[in-house]
Write a protein that holds these residues in place. Structure first.
Motif, PDB file in Angstrom:
ATOM      1  N   MET A 110      28.993  24.481  34.091  1.00 22.90           N
ATOM      2  CA  MET A 110      29.643  23.862  32.969  1.00 22.90           C
ATOM      3  C   MET A 110      31.159  23.968  33.073  1.00 22.90           C
ATOM      4  SD  MET A 110      29.146  24.480  28.927  1.00 22.90           S
ATOM      5  CE  MET A 110      30.098  25.955  28.673  1.00 22.90           C
ATOM      6  N   CYS A 111      31.666  25.109  33.468  1.00 20.93           N
ATOM      7  CA  CYS A 111      33.116  25.252  33.599  1.00 20.93           C
ATOM      8  C   CYS A 111      33.422  26.225  34.728  1.00 20.93           C
ATOM      9  CB  CYS A 111      33.750  25.722  32.297  1.00 20.93           C
ATOM     10  SG  CYS A 111      33.226  27.342  31.750  1.00 20.93           S
ATOM     11  N   ARG A 112      34.642  26.130  35.225  1.00 21.80           N
ATOM     12  CA  ARG A 112      35.026  27.036  36.303  1.00 21.80           C
ATOM     13  C   ARG A 112      35.210  28.436  35.748  1.00 21.80           C
ATOM     14  NH1 ARG A 112      40.462  28.001  35.753  1.00 21.80           N
ATOM     15  NH2 ARG A 112      41.634  26.425  34.662  1.00 21.80           N
ATOM     16  N   SER A 113      35.236  29.393  36.609  1.00 27.94           N
ATOM     17  CA  SER A 113      35.403  30.774  36.187  1.00 27.94           C
ATOM     18  C   SER A 113      36.799  31.009  35.636  1.00 27.94           C
ATOM     19  CB  SER A 113      35.178  31.709  37.373  1.00 27.94           C
ATOM     20  OG  SER A 113      33.861  31.601  37.828  1.00 27.94           O
ATOM     21  N   ILE A 114      36.872  31.900  34.667  1.00 33.14           N
ATOM     22  CA  ILE A 114      38.164  32.313  34.128  1.00 33.14           C
ATOM     23  C   ILE A 114      38.727  33.337  35.098  1.00 33.14           C
ATOM     24  CG2 ILE A 114      39.334  33.449  32.211  1.00 33.14           C
ATOM     25  CD1 ILE A 114      37.010  32.479  30.426  1.00 33.14           C
ATOM     26  N   LYS A 115      39.957  33.135  35.531  1.00 34.66           N
ATOM     27  CA  LYS A 115      40.545  34.055  36.498  1.00 34.66           C
ATOM     28  C   LYS A 115      41.329  35.163  35.800  1.00 34.66           C
ATOM     29  CE  LYS A 115      44.723  31.377  37.405  1.00 34.66           C
ATOM     30  NZ  LYS A 115      45.528  30.729  38.412  1.00 34.66           N
ATOM     31  N   THR A 116      41.488  36.264  36.507  1.00 35.38           N
ATOM     32  CA  THR A 116      42.271  37.386  36.009  1.00 35.38           C
ATOM     33  C   THR A 116      43.733  36.976  35.937  1.00 35.38           C
ATOM     34  OG1 THR A 116      40.713  38.929  36.987  1.00 35.38           O
ATOM     35  CG2 THR A 116      42.876  39.803  36.420  1.00 35.38           C
ATOM     36  N   LEU A 117      44.391  37.290  34.823  1.00 34.07           N
ATOM     37  CA  LEU A 117      45.771  36.849  34.604  1.00 34.07           C
ATOM     38  C   LEU A 117      46.788  37.986  34.652  1.00 34.07           C
ATOM     39  CD1 LEU A 117      45.250  34.264  31.724  1.00 34.07           C
ATOM     40  CD2 LEU A 117      45.434  33.846  34.174  1.00 34.07           C
ATOM     41  N   ARG A 118      46.403  39.151  35.111  1.00 31.09           N
ATOM     42  CA  ARG A 118      47.352  40.265  35.180  1.00 31.09           C
ATOM     43  C   ARG A 118      47.533  40.698  36.625  1.00 31.09           C
ATOM     44  NH1 ARG A 118      45.267  44.714  36.915  1.00 31.09           N
ATOM     45  NH2 ARG A 118      43.110  45.217  36.581  1.00 31.09           N
ATOM     46  N   PRO A 119      48.672  41.327  36.911  1.00 33.89           N
ATOM     47  CA  PRO A 119      48.874  41.860  38.250  1.00 33.89           C
ATOM     48  C   PRO A 119      47.848  42.956  38.529  1.00 33.89           C
ATOM     49  CG  PRO A 119      50.928  41.826  37.007  1.00 33.89           C
ATOM     50  CD  PRO A 119      49.826  41.521  36.055  1.00 33.89           C
ATOM     51  N   PRO A 120      47.430  43.166  39.725  1.00 29.98           N
ATOM     52  CA  PRO A 120      47.893  42.517  40.947  1.00 29.98           C
ATOM     53  C   PRO A 120      47.137  41.237  41.281  1.00 29.98           C
ATOM     54  CG  PRO A 120      46.448  44.306  41.529  1.00 29.98           C
ATOM     55  CD  PRO A 120      46.564  44.301  40.013  1.00 29.98           C
ATOM     56  N   ALA A 121      46.157  40.838  40.445  1.00 32.22           N
ATOM     57  CA  ALA A 121      45.409  39.613  40.732  1.00 32.22           C
ATOM     58  C   ALA A 121      46.326  38.400  40.746  1.00 32.22           C
ATOM     59  CB  ALA A 121      44.294  39.422  39.716  1.00 32.22           C
ATOM     60  N   LEU A 122      47.311  38.404  39.893  1.00 29.67           N
ATOM     61  CA  LEU A 122      48.314  37.347  39.840  1.00 29.67           C
ATOM     62  C   LEU A 122      49.640  37.987  40.227  1.00 29.67           C
ATOM     63  CD1 LEU A 122      47.533  34.501  38.863  1.00 29.67           C
ATOM     64  CD2 LEU A 122      48.720  34.999  36.746  1.00 29.67           C
ATOM     65  N   PRO A 123      50.290  37.514  41.274  1.00 31.36           N
ATOM     66  CA  PRO A 123      51.514  38.170  41.744  1.00 31.36           C
ATOM     67  C   PRO A 123      52.668  38.097  40.748  1.00 31.36           C
ATOM     68  CG  PRO A 123      51.131  36.145  42.961  1.00 31.36           C
ATOM     69  CD  PRO A 123      49.929  36.371  42.088  1.00 31.36           C
ATOM     70  N   GLU A 124      52.671  37.090  39.885  1.00 32.82           N
ATOM     71  CA  GLU A 124      53.742  36.930  38.903  1.00 32.82           C
ATOM     72  C   GLU A 124      53.131  36.837  37.513  1.00 32.82           C
ATOM     73  OE1 GLU A 124      56.133  33.575  39.914  1.00 32.82           O
ATOM     74  OE2 GLU A 124      56.571  34.310  41.918  1.00 32.82           O
ATOM     75  N   GLU A 125      53.978  36.831  36.510  1.00 37.71           N
ATOM     76  CA  GLU A 125      53.539  36.689  35.124  1.00 37.71           C
ATOM     77  C   GLU A 125      52.738  35.395  34.957  1.00 37.71           C
ATOM     78  OE1 GLU A 125      55.882  35.715  31.051  1.00 37.71           O
ATOM     79  OE2 GLU A 125      56.646  37.376  32.235  1.00 37.71           O
ATOM     80  N   ALA A 126      51.639  35.480  34.207  1.00 39.25           N
ATOM     81  CA  ALA A 126      50.832  34.286  33.937  1.00 39.25           C
ATOM     82  C   ALA A 126      51.655  33.293  33.123  1.00 39.25           C
ATOM     83  CB  ALA A 126      49.577  34.669  33.176  1.00 39.25           C
ATOM     84  N   THR A 127      51.526  32.036  33.456  1.00 41.80           N
ATOM     85  CA  THR A 127      52.247  31.003  32.715  1.00 41.80           C
ATOM     86  C   THR A 127      51.484  30.663  31.436  1.00 41.80           C
ATOM     87  OG1 THR A 127      51.081  29.175  33.777  1.00 41.80           O
ATOM     88  CG2 THR A 127      53.088  29.989  34.879  1.00 41.80           C
ATOM     89  N   GLU A 128      52.166  30.005  30.513  1.00 39.21           N
ATOM     90  CA  GLU A 128      51.508  29.551  29.285  1.00 39.21           C
ATOM     91  C   GLU A 128      50.358  28.615  29.631  1.00 39.21           C
ATOM     92  OE1 GLU A 128      53.879  28.104  26.040  1.00 39.21           O
ATOM     93  OE2 GLU A 128      55.451  29.576  26.445  1.00 39.21           O
ATOM     94  N   GLU A 129      50.528  27.808  30.657  1.00 34.63           N
ATOM     95  CA  GLU A 129      49.479  26.877  31.064  1.00 34.63           C
ATOM     96  C   GLU A 129      48.246  27.626  31.564  1.00 34.63           C
ATOM     97  OE1 GLU A 129      52.740  26.547  32.203  1.00 34.63           O
ATOM     98  OE2 GLU A 129      53.235  24.964  30.778  1.00 34.63           O
ATOM     99  N   GLU A 130      48.452  28.696  32.317  1.00 36.79           N
ATOM    100  CA  GLU A 130      47.328  29.492  32.812  1.00 36.79           C
ATOM    101  C   GLU A 130      46.598  30.196  31.673  1.00 36.79           C
ATOM    102  OE1 GLU A 130      48.633  30.782  37.297  1.00 36.79           O
ATOM    103  OE2 GLU A 130      49.787  31.629  35.617  1.00 36.79           O
TER     104      GLU A 130
END
Length: 82
Positions: free
Chosen positions: A1-21
């Motif tokens: 039904m939908c793609r997986s929700i990804k982790t939005l905090r470091p270290p999974a995301l190298p930079e700050e999550a954007t408002e769009e993310e």
């Protein structure tokens, strides 16, 4: 039904999550929980409001998290030294 929700905090995301993310994750959450990819017109307002509320809560969560080993917090401020 939908793609997986990804982790939005470091270290999974190298930079700050954007408002769009953050918004995309909130949208995926509401889609999953409601069972609707796109709501009918009579459900649009409550669906959109839920996405916005979850995005705001997610932003507060990410702002408040302290990731051990990280040099600074998401907001860019270092913890106070005692």
């Amino acid at each position: 039904m939908c793609r997986s929700i990804k982790t939005l905090r470091p270290p999974a995301l190298p930079e700050e999550a954007t408002e769009e993310e953050v918004h995309a994750a909130a949208l995926q959450y509401v889609r999953k929980v409601s069972g609707f990819r796109a709501p009918a017109a009579h459900n649009r307002e409550v669906f959109d409001r839920a996405v916005e509320e979850i995005a705001e809560a997610t932003g507060r969560l990410l702002d408040g998290l302290e990731v051990r080993g990280a040099a600074t917090r998401r907001s860019g401020s270092a913890p106070d030294a005692a």
